[in-house]
Each structure stands twice: as structure tokens, then as C-alpha cells.
Design a protein around this motif. Structure first.
Motif, PDB file in Angstrom:
ATOM      1  N   GLU A   5     -26.462 -19.153 -15.143  1.00 37.05           N
ATOM      2  CA  GLU A   5     -25.606 -20.470 -15.352  1.00 37.05           C
ATOM      3  C   GLU A   5     -25.880 -20.584 -16.781  1.00 37.05           C
ATOM      4  O   GLU A   5     -26.828 -20.507 -17.331  1.00 37.05           O
ATOM      5  CB  GLU A   5     -25.917 -21.509 -14.552  1.00 37.05           C
ATOM      6  CG  GLU A   5     -25.858 -21.281 -12.923  1.00 37.05           C
ATOM      7  CD  GLU A   5     -24.398 -21.434 -12.747  1.00 37.05           C
ATOM      8  OE1 GLU A   5     -23.506 -22.209 -13.415  1.00 37.05           O
ATOM      9  OE2 GLU A   5     -23.980 -20.577 -11.575  1.00 37.05           O
ATOM     10  N   PRO A   6     -24.919 -21.064 -17.496  1.00 39.94           N
ATOM     11  CA  PRO A   6     -25.029 -21.525 -18.886  1.00 39.94           C
ATOM     12  C   PRO A   6     -25.860 -22.974 -18.828  1.00 39.94           C
ATOM     13  O   PRO A   6     -25.690 -23.845 -18.328  1.00 39.94           O
ATOM     14  CB  PRO A   6     -23.660 -21.960 -19.288  1.00 39.94           C
ATOM     15  CG  PRO A   6     -22.853 -22.029 -18.164  1.00 39.94           C
ATOM     16  CD  PRO A   6     -23.501 -21.459 -17.212  1.00 39.94           C
ATOM     17  N   THR A   7     -27.044 -22.743 -19.775  1.00 35.46           N
ATOM     18  CA  THR A   7     -27.996 -23.756 -19.823  1.00 35.46           C
ATOM     19  C   THR A   7     -28.164 -24.282 -21.119  1.00 35.46           C
ATOM     20  O   THR A   7     -28.581 -25.376 -21.525  1.00 35.46           O
ATOM     21  CB  THR A   7     -29.056 -23.535 -19.118  1.00 35.46           C
ATOM     22  OG1 THR A   7     -29.830 -22.291 -19.563  1.00 35.46           O
ATOM     23  CG2 THR A   7     -29.063 -23.269 -17.515  1.00 35.46           C
ATOM     24  N   GLU A   8     -28.102 -23.317 -22.167  1.00 36.47           N
ATOM     25  CA  GLU A   8     -28.524 -23.617 -23.478  1.00 36.47           C
ATOM     26  C   GLU A   8     -27.736 -24.309 -24.509  1.00 36.47           C
ATOM     27  O   GLU A   8     -26.303 -24.010 -24.084  1.00 36.47           O
ATOM     28  CB  GLU A   8     -28.598 -21.922 -24.424  1.00 36.47           C
ATOM     29  CG  GLU A   8     -30.099 -21.285 -23.656  1.00 36.47           C
ATOM     30  CD  GLU A   8     -31.439 -21.963 -23.724  1.00 36.47           C
ATOM     31  OE1 GLU A   8     -31.441 -22.878 -24.682  1.00 36.47           O
ATOM     32  OE2 GLU A   8     -32.126 -21.458 -22.888  1.00 36.47           O
ATOM     33  N   ILE A   9     -28.067 -24.925 -25.441  1.00 34.59           N
ATOM     34  CA  ILE A   9     -26.944 -25.630 -26.097  1.00 34.59           C
ATOM     35  C   ILE A   9     -25.889 -24.849 -27.017  1.00 34.59           C
ATOM     36  O   ILE A   9     -24.985 -25.403 -27.208  1.00 34.59           O
ATOM     37  CB  ILE A   9     -28.099 -26.538 -27.310  1.00 34.59           C
ATOM     38  CG1 ILE A   9     -27.266 -27.629 -27.715  1.00 34.59           C
ATOM     39  CG2 ILE A   9     -28.451 -25.601 -28.470  1.00 34.59           C
ATOM     40  CD1 ILE A   9     -27.958 -28.863 -27.982  1.00 34.59           C
ATOM     41  N   TRP A  10     -26.009 -23.540 -27.166  1.00 38.82           N
ATOM     42  CA  TRP A  10     -25.273 -22.486 -27.638  1.00 38.82           C
ATOM     43  C   TRP A  10     -24.260 -21.737 -26.628  1.00 38.82           C
ATOM     44  O   TRP A  10     -23.437 -21.205 -26.896  1.00 38.82           O
ATOM     45  CB  TRP A  10     -25.964 -21.734 -28.623  1.00 38.82           C
ATOM     46  CG  TRP A  10     -26.704 -20.665 -27.938  1.00 38.82           C
ATOM     47  CD1 TRP A  10     -26.538 -19.691 -27.175  1.00 38.82           C
ATOM     48  CD2 TRP A  10     -28.023 -21.086 -27.867  1.00 38.82           C
ATOM     49  NE1 TRP A  10     -27.524 -19.120 -26.925  1.00 38.82           N
ATOM     50  CE2 TRP A  10     -28.774 -19.942 -27.053  1.00 38.82           C
ATOM     51  CE3 TRP A  10     -29.061 -22.076 -28.394  1.00 38.82           C
ATOM     52  CZ2 TRP A  10     -30.204 -19.854 -26.655  1.00 38.82           C
ATOM     53  CZ3 TRP A  10     -30.450 -22.014 -27.967  1.00 38.82           C
ATOM     54  CH2 TRP A  10     -30.857 -20.730 -27.352  1.00 38.82           C
ATOM     55  N   GLU A  11     -24.574 -22.090 -25.228  1.00 35.65           N
ATOM     56  CA  GLU A  11     -23.766 -21.391 -24.154  1.00 35.65           C
ATOM     57  C   GLU A  11     -22.623 -22.350 -23.885  1.00 35.65           C
ATOM     58  O   GLU A  11     -22.889 -23.342 -23.244  1.00 35.65           O
ATOM     59  CB  GLU A  11     -24.597 -21.064 -23.147  1.00 35.65           C
ATOM     60  CG  GLU A  11     -25.793 -20.306 -23.467  1.00 35.65           C
ATOM     61  CD  GLU A  11     -26.642 -19.839 -22.395  1.00 35.65           C
ATOM     62  OE1 GLU A  11     -27.216 -18.640 -22.457  1.00 35.65           O
ATOM     63  OE2 GLU A  11     -27.139 -20.984 -21.771  1.00 35.65           O
ATOM     64  N   ARG A  12     -21.421 -22.021 -23.946  1.00 37.85           N
ATOM     65  CA  ARG A  12     -20.162 -22.819 -23.549  1.00 37.85           C
ATOM     66  C   ARG A  12     -20.407 -23.164 -22.101  1.00 37.85           C
ATOM     67  O   ARG A  12     -20.718 -22.308 -21.340  1.00 37.85           O
ATOM     68  CB  ARG A  12     -19.051 -21.857 -23.841  1.00 37.85           C
ATOM     69  CG  ARG A  12     -18.434 -21.950 -25.200  1.00 37.85           C
ATOM     70  CD  ARG A  12     -17.262 -21.205 -25.524  1.00 37.85           C
ATOM     71  NE  ARG A  12     -16.163 -21.909 -24.955  1.00 37.85           N
ATOM     72  CZ  ARG A  12     -15.102 -21.294 -24.453  1.00 37.85           C
ATOM     73  NH1 ARG A  12     -14.910 -19.861 -24.262  1.00 37.85           N
ATOM     74  NH2 ARG A  12     -14.107 -22.056 -23.881  1.00 37.85           N
ATOM     75  N   PHE A  13     -19.802 -24.440 -22.085  1.00 33.34           N
ATOM     76  CA  PHE A  13     -19.724 -25.011 -20.757  1.00 33.34           C
ATOM     77  C   PHE A  13     -21.206 -25.559 -19.859  1.00 33.34           C
ATOM     78  O   PHE A  13     -21.419 -25.873 -18.899  1.00 33.34           O
ATOM     79  CB  PHE A  13     -19.241 -24.027 -19.300  1.00 33.34           C
ATOM     80  CG  PHE A  13     -17.787 -23.453 -19.800  1.00 33.34           C
ATOM     81  CD1 PHE A  13     -16.738 -24.390 -20.248  1.00 33.34           C
ATOM     82  CD2 PHE A  13     -17.538 -22.378 -20.084  1.00 33.34           C
ATOM     83  CE1 PHE A  13     -15.599 -23.929 -20.396  1.00 33.34           C
ATOM     84  CE2 PHE A  13     -16.507 -21.554 -20.605  1.00 33.34           C
ATOM     85  CZ  PHE A  13     -15.399 -22.649 -20.898  1.00 33.34           C
ATOM     86  N   SER A  14     -22.265 -25.417 -20.675  1.00 34.52           N
ATOM     87  CA  SER A  14     -23.549 -25.911 -20.451  1.00 34.52           C
ATOM     88  C   SER A  14     -23.426 -27.364 -20.694  1.00 34.52           C
ATOM     89  O   SER A  14     -22.576 -27.673 -21.586  1.00 34.52           O
ATOM     90  CB  SER A  14     -24.724 -25.163 -21.206  1.00 34.52           C
ATOM     91  OG  SER A  14     -24.827 -25.737 -22.457  1.00 34.52           O
ATOM     92  N   PRO A  15     -24.110 -28.234 -19.841  1.00 27.68           N
ATOM     93  CA  PRO A  15     -24.198 -29.707 -20.340  1.00 27.68           C
ATOM     94  C   PRO A  15     -24.705 -29.891 -21.749  1.00 27.68           C
ATOM     95  O   PRO A  15     -23.939 -30.889 -22.199  1.00 27.68           O
ATOM     96  CB  PRO A  15     -25.105 -30.156 -18.912  1.00 27.68           C
ATOM     97  CG  PRO A  15     -25.098 -29.385 -17.942  1.00 27.68           C
ATOM     98  CD  PRO A  15     -24.760 -27.945 -18.717  1.00 27.68           C
ATOM     99  N   ALA A  16     -25.429 -29.213 -22.126  1.00 29.24           N
ATOM    100  CA  ALA A  16     -26.129 -29.396 -23.552  1.00 29.24           C
ATOM    101  C   ALA A  16     -25.084 -29.249 -24.264  1.00 29.24           C
ATOM    102  O   ALA A  16     -24.775 -29.937 -25.517  1.00 29.24           O
ATOM    103  CB  ALA A  16     -27.317 -28.482 -23.628  1.00 29.24           C
ATOM    104  N   TYR A  17     -24.347 -27.969 -24.321  1.00 30.17           N
ATOM    105  CA  TYR A  17     -23.293 -27.432 -25.266  1.00 30.17           C
ATOM    106  C   TYR A  17     -22.268 -28.642 -25.293  1.00 30.17           C
ATOM    107  O   TYR A  17     -21.717 -29.040 -26.413  1.00 30.17           O
ATOM    108  CB  TYR A  17     -22.819 -26.232 -24.830  1.00 30.17           C
ATOM    109  CG  TYR A  17     -21.762 -25.584 -25.504  1.00 30.17           C
ATOM    110  CD1 TYR A  17     -21.795 -24.930 -26.685  1.00 30.17           C
ATOM    111  CD2 TYR A  17     -20.417 -26.105 -25.383  1.00 30.17           C
ATOM    112  CE1 TYR A  17     -20.855 -24.193 -27.578  1.00 30.17           C
ATOM    113  CE2 TYR A  17     -19.372 -25.568 -26.110  1.00 30.17           C
ATOM    114  CZ  TYR A  17     -19.484 -24.610 -27.230  1.00 30.17           C
ATOM    115  OH  TYR A  17     -18.596 -24.127 -27.932  1.00 30.17           O
ATOM    116  N   GLU A  18     -21.666 -29.171 -24.056  1.00 31.88           N
ATOM    117  CA  GLU A  18     -20.467 -30.205 -23.987  1.00 31.88           C
ATOM    118  C   GLU A  18     -20.885 -31.172 -24.639  1.00 31.88           C
ATOM    119  O   GLU A  18     -20.189 -31.923 -25.366  1.00 31.88           O
ATOM    120  CB  GLU A  18     -20.279 -30.137 -22.627  1.00 31.88           C
ATOM    121  CG  GLU A  18     -19.764 -28.729 -21.932  1.00 31.88           C
ATOM    122  CD  GLU A  18     -18.536 -28.180 -22.488  1.00 31.88           C
ATOM    123  OE1 GLU A  18     -17.482 -29.057 -22.975  1.00 31.88           O
ATOM    124  OE2 GLU A  18     -18.282 -27.067 -22.538  1.00 31.88           O
ATOM    125  N   GLY A  19     -22.103 -31.923 -24.473  1.00 38.30           N
ATOM    126  CA  GLY A  19     -22.744 -33.075 -24.852  1.00 38.30           C
ATOM    127  C   GLY A  19     -22.799 -33.000 -26.400  1.00 38.30           C
ATOM    128  O   GLY A  19     -22.372 -33.895 -27.144  1.00 38.30           O
TER     129      GLY A  19
END
Length: 97
Positions: A5-19
Motif C-alpha cells: 500500500e502507498p504509505t510514504e510521502i512521495w507515494e501517490r495516493f498515500s495519506p501523507a502524499y495527499e495531505g
């Protein structure tokens, strides 16, 4: 991706990225830019491009999926983010005549 699952801040669709994307586009809008998101699905990755409405020669550009760029933005608090945008893109620019 770093896992299933996308989790990192640079991975599209992760909560961190979207935030982070929302935070960056909000700051740009508040400073008088017109942000747009592009590059989805390209080899270069997604980016934010924003024209400064008072002087269209000033164009903010930042890759969102580059880990170093993503970490840099996330290291800035809201005030530092705004100051970085002002110092890097607005300060010292001459208005269009």
C-alpha cells in the motif's frame, strides 16, 4: 511503492502524499498563485505547477514524487513553507510592464 500500500510521502495516493499536496496547493493559492497538478502517469511523476497571478513570468514548479523533494517540503512547517515560496519564487521579481 515501498510496500503493498502507498504509505510514504512521495507515494501517490498515500495519506501523507495527499495531505502534503493539499498543504502545498493551499499555501500557493494563499500567496496568489494558481496551482495545477500535472504529470500523473508520466515517467517523471506528478508535479505542481503554479503561475503567480501578479506576474505571470513567475512560475512555481515542484515534483511531488521525488523522495528528496517530498522530504524537503514535509520538513517545513507552514510558516517556513510560505517563506520558502516567497524567497524562492516571489522576492526580487519585477512586475510585468
Amino acid at each position: 511503492m515501498s510496500g503493498p500500500e502507498p504509505t510514504e510521502i512521495w507515494e501517490r495516493f498515500s495519506p501523507a502524499y495527499e495531505g502534503q499536496l493539499e498543504r502545498l496547493t493551499s499555501a500557493l493559492s494563499e500567496l496568489g498563485f494558481a496551482p495545477a497538478i500535472g504529470g500523473a502517469g508520466s515517467e517523471d511523476g506528478e508535479y505542481v505547477r503554479a503561475v503567480y497571478l501578479e506576474n505571470e513570468r513567475i512560475v512555481f514548479f515542484h515534483h511531488l514524487e521525488d523522495p528528496a523533494d517530498a522530504r524537503f517540503i514535509s520538513s517545513l512547517d507552514d510558516r517556513a513553507l510560505r517563506e520558502w515560496i516567497i524567497d524562492s519564487w516571489i522576492s526580487g521579481q519585477q512586475p510585468l510592464e
